[in-house]
Design a protein around this motif. Structure first.
Motif, PDB file in Angstrom:
ATOM      1  N   THR A   1       0.829  -1.201   0.000  1.00  0.00           N
ATOM      2  CA  THR A   1       0.000   0.000   0.000  1.00  0.00           C
ATOM      3  C   THR A   1       0.867   1.256   0.000  1.00  0.00           C
ATOM      4  OG1 THR A   1      -0.133   0.195   2.403  1.00  0.00           O
ATOM      5  CG2 THR A   1      -1.785  -1.206   1.321  1.00  0.00           C
ATOM      6  N   ALA A   2       0.228   2.393  -0.227  1.00  0.00           N
ATOM      7  CA  ALA A   2       0.928   3.674  -0.199  1.00  0.00           C
ATOM      8  C   ALA A   2       1.530   3.933   1.181  1.00  0.00           C
ATOM      9  CB  ALA A   2      -0.023   4.801  -0.588  1.00  0.00           C
ATOM     10  N   ASN A   3       0.971   3.305   2.221  1.00  0.00           N
ATOM     11  CA  ASN A   3       1.491   3.433   3.595  1.00  0.00           C
ATOM     12  C   ASN A   3       2.540   2.381   3.915  1.00  0.00           C
ATOM     13  OD1 ASN A   3      -0.321   5.496   3.903  1.00  0.00           O
ATOM     14  ND2 ASN A   3      -1.795   4.293   5.062  1.00  0.00           N
ATOM     15  N   ASP A   4       3.021   1.664   2.890  1.00  0.00           N
ATOM     16  CA  ASP A   4       4.064   0.645   3.020  1.00  0.00           C
ATOM     17  C   ASP A   4       3.644  -0.553   3.868  1.00  0.00           C
ATOM     18  OD1 ASP A   4       6.583  -0.233   2.141  1.00  0.00           O
ATOM     19  OD2 ASP A   4       7.497   0.307   4.064  1.00  0.00           O
ATOM     20  N   ILE A   5       2.376  -0.932   3.778  1.00  0.00           N
ATOM     21  CA  ILE A   5       1.901  -2.153   4.420  1.00  0.00           C
ATOM     22  C   ILE A   5       1.909  -3.248   3.361  1.00  0.00           C
ATOM     23  CG2 ILE A   5      -0.036  -3.270   5.586  1.00  0.00           C
ATOM     24  CD1 ILE A   5      -0.863  -0.445   6.561  1.00  0.00           C
ATOM     25  N   HIS A   6       2.488  -4.391   3.689  1.00  0.00           N
ATOM     26  CA  HIS A   6       2.624  -5.503   2.752  1.00  0.00           C
ATOM     27  C   HIS A   6       1.566  -6.569   3.035  1.00  0.00           C
ATOM     28  CE1 HIS A   6       6.854  -4.545   1.328  1.00  0.00           C
ATOM     29  NE2 HIS A   6       6.593  -3.623   2.254  1.00  0.00           N
TER      30      HIS A   6
END
Length: 97
Positions: free
Chosen positions: A66-71
């Motif tokens: 995600t754009a929030n760097d959640i994988h």
């Protein structure tokens, strides 16, 4: 979930407006268990995971970052389905609201 004990089978619904991938318990229930915000995400096929041999994943995994760097790692039913999901999610990530 039958291959990775901490993985669960989920039903996914892709929405463009707003750009989310909602997931549900496949046994039923109207309310989503959660959602992945797709606007600006990166989605790619995962060809190799460090412990995949142990679980016999068959190269049908894909990853959403995600754009929030959640994988998020998801497993498709087949390689064809994996390709379809990746293309659909990429389109929504670009054009969804």
């Amino acid at each position: 979930g039958h291959r990775r004990k901490n993985w669960k089978v989920r039903k996914f619904v892709l929405r463009e407006d707003p750009a989310y991938l909602h997931y549900y318990d496949p046994a039923g229930g109207e309310e989503p268990l959660g959602a992945i915000h797709l606007r600006g995400c990166v989605v790619t096929a995962v060809e190799d995971m460090p412990d995949s041999k142990k679980y016999d994943v068959d190269n049908i995994l894909f990853e959403i970052i995600t754009a929030n760097d959640i994988h998020y790692y998801l497993q498709a039913a087949s390689s064809t389905e994996r390709t379809e999901w990746i293309k659909a999610i990429q389109a929504v990530a670009r054009t969804g609201k």
